[in-house]
Structure formats: C-alpha cells, structure tokens
Design a protein around this motif. Structure first.
Motif, mmCIF file in Angstrom:
data_model
loop_
_atom_site.group_PDB
_atom_site.id
_atom_site.type_symbol
_atom_site.label_atom_id
_atom_site.label_comp_id
_atom_site.label_asym_id
_atom_site.label_seq_id
_atom_site.Cartn_x
_atom_site.Cartn_y
_atom_site.Cartn_z
ATOM 1 N N ASP A 3 -4.167 -2.986 10.213
ATOM 2 C CA ASP A 3 -5.158 -3.993 10.616
ATOM 3 C C ASP A 3 -6.155 -4.316 9.502
ATOM 4 O O ASP A 3 -6.923 -5.265 9.618
ATOM 5 C CB ASP A 3 -5.896 -3.526 11.880
ATOM 6 C CG ASP A 3 -5.021 -3.725 13.114
ATOM 7 O OD1 ASP A 3 -4.105 -4.566 13.055
ATOM 8 O OD2 ASP A 3 -5.252 -3.029 14.127
ATOM 9 N N ASN A 4 -6.149 -3.542 8.421
ATOM 10 C CA ASN A 4 -7.024 -3.870 7.281
ATOM 11 C C ASN A 4 -6.505 -5.065 6.490
ATOM 12 O O ASN A 4 -7.217 -5.636 5.688
ATOM 13 C CB ASN A 4 -7.138 -2.679 6.309
ATOM 14 C CG ASN A 4 -7.910 -1.532 6.936
ATOM 15 O OD1 ASN A 4 -8.490 -1.694 8.004
ATOM 16 N ND2 ASN A 4 -7.913 -0.390 6.284
ATOM 17 N N TYR A 5 -5.229 -5.395 6.712
ATOM 18 C CA TYR A 5 -4.655 -6.510 5.950
ATOM 19 C C TYR A 5 -4.739 -7.792 6.777
ATOM 20 O O TYR A 5 -4.428 -7.782 7.980
ATOM 21 C CB TYR A 5 -3.175 -6.244 5.644
ATOM 22 C CG TYR A 5 -2.949 -5.144 4.620
ATOM 23 C CD1 TYR A 5 -2.797 -5.452 3.270
ATOM 24 C CD2 TYR A 5 -2.882 -3.812 5.016
ATOM 25 C CE1 TYR A 5 -2.588 -4.445 2.331
ATOM 26 C CE2 TYR A 5 -2.684 -2.796 4.081
ATOM 27 C CZ TYR A 5 -2.532 -3.127 2.744
ATOM 28 O OH TYR A 5 -2.325 -2.137 1.829
ATOM 29 N N TYR A 31 4.157 -2.793 9.350
ATOM 30 C CA TYR A 31 3.645 -4.179 9.380
ATOM 31 C C TYR A 31 4.468 -5.022 10.340
ATOM 32 O O TYR A 31 3.949 -5.861 11.067
ATOM 33 C CB TYR A 31 3.695 -4.773 7.958
ATOM 34 C CG TYR A 31 2.906 -3.949 6.967
ATOM 35 C CD1 TYR A 31 1.536 -4.124 6.840
ATOM 36 C CD2 TYR A 31 3.531 -2.965 6.194
ATOM 37 C CE1 TYR A 31 0.797 -3.353 5.945
ATOM 38 C CE2 TYR A 31 2.808 -2.196 5.301
ATOM 39 C CZ TYR A 31 1.447 -2.387 5.179
ATOM 40 O OH TYR A 31 0.717 -1.617 4.310
ATOM 41 N N PRO A 62 -2.983 2.338 12.091
ATOM 42 C CA PRO A 62 -4.187 1.499 12.173
ATOM 43 C C PRO A 62 -4.583 0.853 10.846
ATOM 44 O O PRO A 62 -5.271 -0.172 10.832
ATOM 45 C CB PRO A 62 -5.282 2.468 12.645
ATOM 46 C CG PRO A 62 -4.700 3.834 12.622
ATOM 47 C CD PRO A 62 -3.223 3.709 12.563
ATOM 48 N N ILE A 63 -4.118 1.407 9.736
ATOM 49 C CA ILE A 63 -4.450 0.829 8.420
ATOM 50 C C ILE A 63 -3.894 -0.600 8.300
ATOM 51 O O ILE A 63 -4.444 -1.439 7.588
ATOM 52 C CB ILE A 63 -3.856 1.710 7.279
ATOM 53 C CG1 ILE A 63 -4.421 3.117 7.330
ATOM 54 C CG2 ILE A 63 -4.075 1.085 5.898
ATOM 55 C CD1 ILE A 63 -5.886 3.237 6.988
ATOM 56 N N LYS A 111 3.579 -4.814 13.993
ATOM 57 C CA LYS A 111 2.450 -5.651 14.413
ATOM 58 C C LYS A 111 2.872 -7.110 14.611
ATOM 59 O O LYS A 111 2.427 -7.770 15.542
ATOM 60 C CB LYS A 111 1.329 -5.577 13.366
ATOM 61 C CG LYS A 111 0.191 -6.542 13.651
ATOM 62 C CD LYS A 111 -1.024 -6.310 12.810
ATOM 63 C CE LYS A 111 -2.084 -7.373 13.166
ATOM 64 N NZ LYS A 111 -3.377 -7.067 12.621
ATOM 65 N N GLY A 113 0.880 -1.173 0.000
ATOM 66 C CA GLY A 113 0.000 0.000 0.000
ATOM 67 C C GLY A 113 0.911 1.214 0.000
ATOM 68 O O GLY A 113 1.900 1.258 -0.720
#
Ligand SMILES: Cc1cc2nc3c(=O)[nH]c(=O)nc-3n(C[C@H](O)[C@H](O)[C@H](O)COP(=O)(O)OP(=O)(O)OC[C@H]3O[C@@H](n4cnc5c(N)ncnc54)[C@H](O)[C@@H]3O)c2cc1C
Length: 507
Positions: free
Chosen positions: A466-468, A116, A463-464, A119, A109
């Motif tokens: 967590d969309n993956y 990433y 926070p984006i 996380k 992205g």
C-alpha cells in the motif's frame, strides 16, 4: 586414523543403482589415490520399475558433476525439455494451472510480484491470470522453449528454469556407459541370501543364485521396492504416509507421440487419483496413479486407456506402492538409495532428485569401516527433513482442492495435514507470505504457484504494497506481463528447438 572403506557393493541396477554407480565412479573411484572398488549387482530376472521419466531442474547439477553433455544425453535418451507441470482439474473440474520452474517476474522493492498482483488482480487493469507474469508457464501455454543465452542483458530468458523428460531405461544405459569404463564392476545375478556379521549385525556379503558370493565393507541398497538389505536383512521399519497420500497403485502405458511435443508434464486429476503424461521424442509416457480404497483396478485401467492422446503401444503395467519412507535410510553399513528407502508419488517428479541428493549427501558424510553411528544419525536427520518437506508440498495439492465430486477428493479436502504444512498454509492464507526453510527443496515461487493454483487465494497481502501508488503497481505488473509475452513470442517452438539441438535417431 581413518579406516578407509575398500569395497562398495551396490545392489540393484535401476535408475538408483546406476546413478549411484556413475557418481561414485566419477567423484571417488576416478579421483582418489587409493580408491575403493565398486561392484553393482543387477538381476536380469527382476526387472526395474521402468518408470521415472520426468525430472526437476536440479538434475542439471548431477549431469554437470558427471561432465555429461546435455545434447548428447537427450539424443541418447529420446529426451525433451520440461518447463514445469500443468495441473488439470486439480483445483476444480475445468480449471488448470502451471507450476513452472524458474523465477516469476521481477521483484519490486524486496517483494515478489504476487504481493502486488493480489492487490490489483480484480481491478480490470492487470491480467487476472497469474501465469502471465512468469516466463515458464507462459512458454508452456504456447509450446515454446528456449534456454538462457548466456549474455548479460536483463531478459526473462535468464529466469527460465528447466529440466528433462527422458526414457528411464535409456537413462540407466547411458549412466552404465559412464560408470563401467571408470572401473565399476557389473555382476549379473539374482541375490538369494544376505549374510550378516555375527558380531555387529552388519551386512557381510550377498549370495547369488549361481553360487557367487559378493562381500563388501559398505552396501548401497538400490533394490527398489523389494528393499532387500535395509528393509529385508536389517529389518528397518517403514513409516507410512498413506493417511495423507492415499494413492497406492499405478498403471503405466506408453502411447504414440502427437505434436506439438509439450515442453511440460501434464497431471490430470481423476476421480480416484491422477494421470501423468510425459512427452518424449519417440513416444508419450502415461500412467494412472490411483487409490485402491476409492476405485477398482479395472476402472483405473479404463480411465487410463480412454484418455491417451495417441495409440497405446503396450498393455498397461501395474505397480503397487505405499507412500512413506524407511525409518532410517542409513543403518549400520547399509544406505538405502531410491525406492528401497521410500517413495512419494511422482506428482512433482521428486524421486530421481532424491536419488541424486542421497548420493551427494553420502559424499559429504562418507564413512570409514568403523561406521560411527553419529555419521549415520546426521545423515538420517538431514534426509528426514528433506523428504518430509517434499511430502508436505505434495500433500498440499490434495488438501487444497475444491472438488467434491468423488469420495477420494472429499476425503482429501477434509483430512488433517502435518503441522509443518498447516503452518505454511495458514501463513500463506493470511498474507501471501511463504518462506523456504533451510535446505527445503521447493522454493517460494513453487509454493506460490501451487497454493494459488489450487485455489488458496490469500485473504490479504503484504501491507508494504500500500506504500506504492496504484499507477506504479499497474505499470510494474503490465510491464512484466508485456515483456514475458514478447520474449515468449520470439522463442522457437519446443519441437523446433529439439529438432535443431538434440534430435534422436528414431528407433
Ligand atoms: C508409478 C511411478 C512413477 C514414477 N515417476 C517418476 C517420475 O516421473 N520422476 C521421478 O523422478 N521418479 C519417478 N518415479 C520413481 C522412479 O521410478 C524411481 O525413483 C527410480 O526408477 C529408481 O528406482 P530404483 O532404481 O530404486 O528401483 P528399480 O528400478 O525397481 O530397480 C531395482 C533393481 O534392483 C534389482 N534387484 C531387485 N532384487 C534383486 C535381487 N534379489 N537380486 C539382484 N538384483 C535385484 C533389479 O534387478 C533392479 O535392477 C516413479 C515411480 C513410480 C512407481
């Protein structure tokens, strides 16, 4: 109508003097229809600082402006390649990280890989070592080197950023060989007096010990820590940053080479400072930068000499400094270039870069004989921004330490930092985000590696992320580390590359 400068005088023939001379010779003297004369004065009785052997990738821009052939330059200067800096014992004793040049992995992205990784780093499903996602640190750990090969395939080789290590004395000689044939006149002699114009306080001329007087319209002060013109004759004050960067002395000593020749500089934190190690083809440059508030000269020398990889080739040479900058780099008809304008310790090898940008900025804001104060004011504002952001980056290494084994590290850990840095650290601590401001030198990837390397692990992540799905992130991260490892395994060693590309004749 402009009132063009006819005579430029450069005072000093160290790295700053000859870098400025070569650049002016190539870009102005060789090109302008009616060029100004350029005279460089250097003294055989006053030696250059003689250090300054590690650089950052932007030096390649300087070399290409001068049309320098890389292999020829490295052969002449006993040079090697530098992929980054290894910081040993900075975060805590026994730990190390690498600040590599170039790019870390690939984005997913619009976000950088560390988001990433933050996380997933404790999941056991990806490498827990962030170095593994970037080609430069990985190549450093394996003593390998290669350059972008020019083809368009998507390969991590194209993300390599590199700079050089070279012999400072040979570098000045190399530049002199460019500057003199292009018309720079060299005068050897010691300046004993600086004469000012009565009407406006501008520098009119400098008088040498042998009676010569050299006059000019515009003076470039490259006289090193002596700061003969800007500090001495014009009395421009000095802004000290020693409350944030307490080191004020250095001892420099060369030692015999050992193999493998590392493609990186090493900086090892010591009890009251840090030690550099810069591998060249014919020797290793070493130095101990330390704070006289927290250790003695004798103890600093002992630490340095006890920690050399090869046989010492000379006695340690002492250098004193105060971190900070002149309140103005440009005052009246004098521009300070190099150490005469200030100094930030060489932790991130930024001084030679600052010489380069100082001269390039001059080309963008070249004055005429009227010396409009607005030009100098613009120059000084741009220079302040640049050097203060570099200062912040260097301070971050000291501030973000978990060491509490010595008084100096406890002082650094507890000190307040400039607001500009505090804002960056707070933002990164919250979400791992860091932004490059305007023309700031160090890019996002540099900050990420150093802040995390120094132990500032963000509390959260973007926070984006967590969309993956987790499987997508794991596959993405493992693909990066796998491709990087494969690419590094196929590289020649740094020694092999240097031998084939730019081996110097050994002295
Ligand atoms: C410990 C240390 C380590 C460093 N390591 C790095 C590094 O790894 N990377 C990096 O980018 N930078 C490094 N630097 C900075 C780098 O060394 C300097 O930026 C660079 O060498 C430029 O120095 P200079 O030319 O301004 O001064 P100098 O080398 O001191 O030259 C001054 C010149 O002025 C002349 N001069 C002085 N007074 C007179 C006089 N009265 N009459 C005539 N001539 C005079 C001298 O003869 C000399 O030619 C380091 C600096 C220090 C102190």
């Amino acid at each position: 109508m402009p009132n063009p400068i006819e005579n430029i005088v450069i005072v000093g023939g160290g790295t700053a003097g000859w870098m400025a001379a070569a650049m002016l010779a190539k870009l102005i003297v060789a090109k302008a229809p009616k060029p100004p004369t350029v005279t460089l004065i250097e003294s055989d009785d006053i030696s250059t600082v003689g250090v300054g052997e590690a650089t950052i990738p932007a030096i390649k821009k300087y070399m290409s402006l001068l049309g320098i052939n890389e292999a020829d330059f490295l052969k002449f200067t006993q040079g090697t390649f530098k992929l980054g800096i290894e910081f040993v014992d900075w975060e805590r004793l026994g730990e190390s990280y690498i600040h590599g040049f170039g790019k870390i992995g690939q984005d997913l992205g619009w976000m950088r890989p560390h988001q990433y990784w933050l996380k997933m780093r404790n999941s056991g499903k990806v490498s827990p070592r962030f170095d593994d996602y970037a080609i430069n640190p990985t190549a450093c750990r394996h003593n390998r080197f290669n350059k972008r090969n020019g083809d368009d395939r998507k390969t991590p080789l194209n993300d390599i950023g590199y700079a050089y290590h070279f012999d400072a004395g040979l570098m000045a000689q190399y530049l002199r060989r460019i500057a003199e044939p292009l018309g720079v006149k060299r005068v050897e002699g010691t300046i004993v007096d600086v004469r000012l114009k009565a009407e406006n306080g501008h520098v009119k001329s400098v008088a040498l010990k042998d009676g010569q007087v050299v006059g000019g319209d515009f003076f470039i002060d490259c006289s090193g820590f002596r700061s003969l013109l800007i500090g001495g004759a014009l009395g421009v004050g000095y802004e000290s940053w020693s409350q944030w960067l307490p080191c004020d002395r250095a001892l420099a000593v060369p030692c015999a080479s050992v193999t493998p020749t590392t493609p990186y500089t090493r900086s090892t934190a010591r009890t009251a400072g840090w030690q550099w190690r810069i591998p060249l083809q014919h020797r290793i440059g070493n130095g101990h930068v330390y704070s006289s508030r927290f250790t003695s000269d004798d103890e600093a020398a002992r630490v340095l000499m006890d920690n050399l990889d090869g046989k010492a080739l000379a006695d340690p040479r002492p250098i004193r400094f105060e971190t900070g900058k002149r309140k103005k780099l440009w005052e009246k008809n004098v521009l300070a270039v190099g150490l005469s304008g200030g100094f930030i310790e060489p932790l991130e090898s930024t001084s030679i870069h600052l010489i380069q940008t100082t001269v390039l900025r001059l080309l963008n804001l070249f004055p005429d004989k009227d010396f409009d104060p607005a030009t100098a004011a613009e120059y000084n504002a741009q220079a302040d921004f640049e050097i203060e952001r570099i200062r912040d980056f260097v301070i971050a290494h000291y501030k973000l330490t978990s060491r509490d084994d010595s008084e100096m590290w406890r002082y650094c850990r507890d000190m307040a930092v400039p607001d500009t840095l505090a804002r960056k650290l707070d933002g990164f601590a919250a979400s791992g985000r860091v932004f490059k401001e305007n023309e700031e030198l160090f890019a996002e990837d540099s900050w990420i590696q150093v802040l995390m390397g120094q132990g500032l692990m963000p509390r959260g992540y973007d926070p984006i992320v967590d969309n993956y799905p987790e499987e997508t992130i794991i596959a993405y991260l493992n693909n990066i580390s796998g491709v990087v490892a494969k690419c590094v395994a196929a590289m020649p060693t740094h020694d092999q590359f240097v031998a084939a590309y730019c081996a110097a004749e050994m002295p």
